[in-house]
Write a protein that holds these residues in place. Sequence first.
Motif, PDB file in Angstrom:
ATOM      1  N   ALA A 102       0.817  -1.210   0.000  1.00 14.80           N
ATOM      2  CA  ALA A 102       0.000   0.000   0.000  1.00 14.80           C
ATOM      3  C   ALA A 102       0.849   1.259   0.000  1.00 14.80           C
ATOM      4  N   ALA A 103       2.090   1.176   0.430  1.00 13.36           N
ATOM      5  CA  ALA A 103       2.965   2.345   0.461  1.00 13.36           C
ATOM      6  C   ALA A 103       3.479   2.711  -0.927  1.00 13.36           C
TER       7      ALA A 103
ATOM      8  N   GLY B 127       2.548   8.793  -5.885  1.00 11.57           N
ATOM      9  CA  GLY B 127       1.835  10.066  -5.834  1.00 11.57           C
ATOM     10  C   GLY B 127       2.741  11.229  -5.475  1.00 11.57           C
ATOM     11  N   VAL B 128       3.614  11.040  -4.505  1.00 12.00           N
ATOM     12  CA  VAL B 128       4.553  12.094  -4.113  1.00 12.00           C
ATOM     13  C   VAL B 128       5.497  12.398  -5.265  1.00 12.00           C
ATOM     14  N   ALA B 129       5.962  11.370  -5.953  1.00 10.06           N
ATOM     15  CA  ALA B 129       6.857  11.582  -7.090  1.00 10.06           C
ATOM     16  C   ALA B 129       6.160  12.377  -8.184  1.00 10.06           C
ATOM     17  N   LEU B 130       4.908  12.067  -8.473  1.00  8.44           N
ATOM     18  CA  LEU B 130       4.178  12.792  -9.516  1.00  8.44           C
ATOM     19  C   LEU B 130       3.922  14.243  -9.121  1.00  8.44           C
TER      20      LEU B 130
ATOM     21  N   GLU C  25       0.647  12.042   1.761  1.00 11.74           N
ATOM     22  CA  GLU C  25       1.304  11.416   2.905  1.00 11.74           C
ATOM     23  C   GLU C  25       0.284  11.005   3.965  1.00 11.74           C
ATOM     24  N   ALA C  26      -0.831  11.707   4.054  1.00 13.22           N
ATOM     25  CA  ALA C  26      -1.882  11.296   4.991  1.00 13.22           C
ATOM     26  C   ALA C  26      -2.426   9.922   4.615  1.00 13.22           C
ATOM     27  N   LEU C  27      -2.517   9.642   3.324  1.00 20.24           N
ATOM     28  CA  LEU C  27      -2.961   8.316   2.890  1.00 20.24           C
ATOM     29  C   LEU C  27      -1.977   7.239   3.332  1.00 20.24           C
ATOM     30  N   ALA C  28      -0.698   7.534   3.251  1.00 22.40           N
ATOM     31  CA  ALA C  28       0.311   6.563   3.687  1.00 22.40           C
ATOM     32  C   ALA C  28       0.221   6.344   5.193  1.00 22.40           C
TER      33      ALA C  28
ATOM     34  N   LEU D 164      -3.701   1.496   9.935  1.00 22.99           N
ATOM     35  CA  LEU D 164      -4.575   0.341   9.714  1.00 22.99           C
ATOM     36  C   LEU D 164      -3.801  -0.972   9.713  1.00 22.99           C
ATOM     37  N   ALA D 165      -2.535  -0.935   9.320  1.00 19.47           N
ATOM     38  CA  ALA D 165      -1.740  -2.159   9.337  1.00 19.47           C
ATOM     39  C   ALA D 165      -1.547  -2.664  10.763  1.00 19.47           C
TER      40      ALA D 165
END
Length: 74
Positions: free
Chosen positions: A19-20, A26-29, A60-63, A69-70
């Motif tokens: 999931a990471a 996304g950060v790269a884009l 980063e909030a999604l990460a 959750l993990a």
Amino acid sequence: MTVLAEISGNVNTIGYGLAAVGPAIGVALIFVAYINSSARQPESAGYNRTWLVLGFALVEALALFGLVLAFAVN
């Protein structure tokens, strides 16, 4: 029979590792888009930096949600 290697742990950590990958892309884009826009119009770099920080924080909030959750789901 002897066991040469054993994998122990939780499947949640493997799920978080997979999931990471999404937030990393996304950060790269986001940074690629900022660099391209600053290269095309340097005078708008200050305005675009605001959107850069906002987009970075949201991705980063999604990460972080995935990390929580993990450990929470068990």
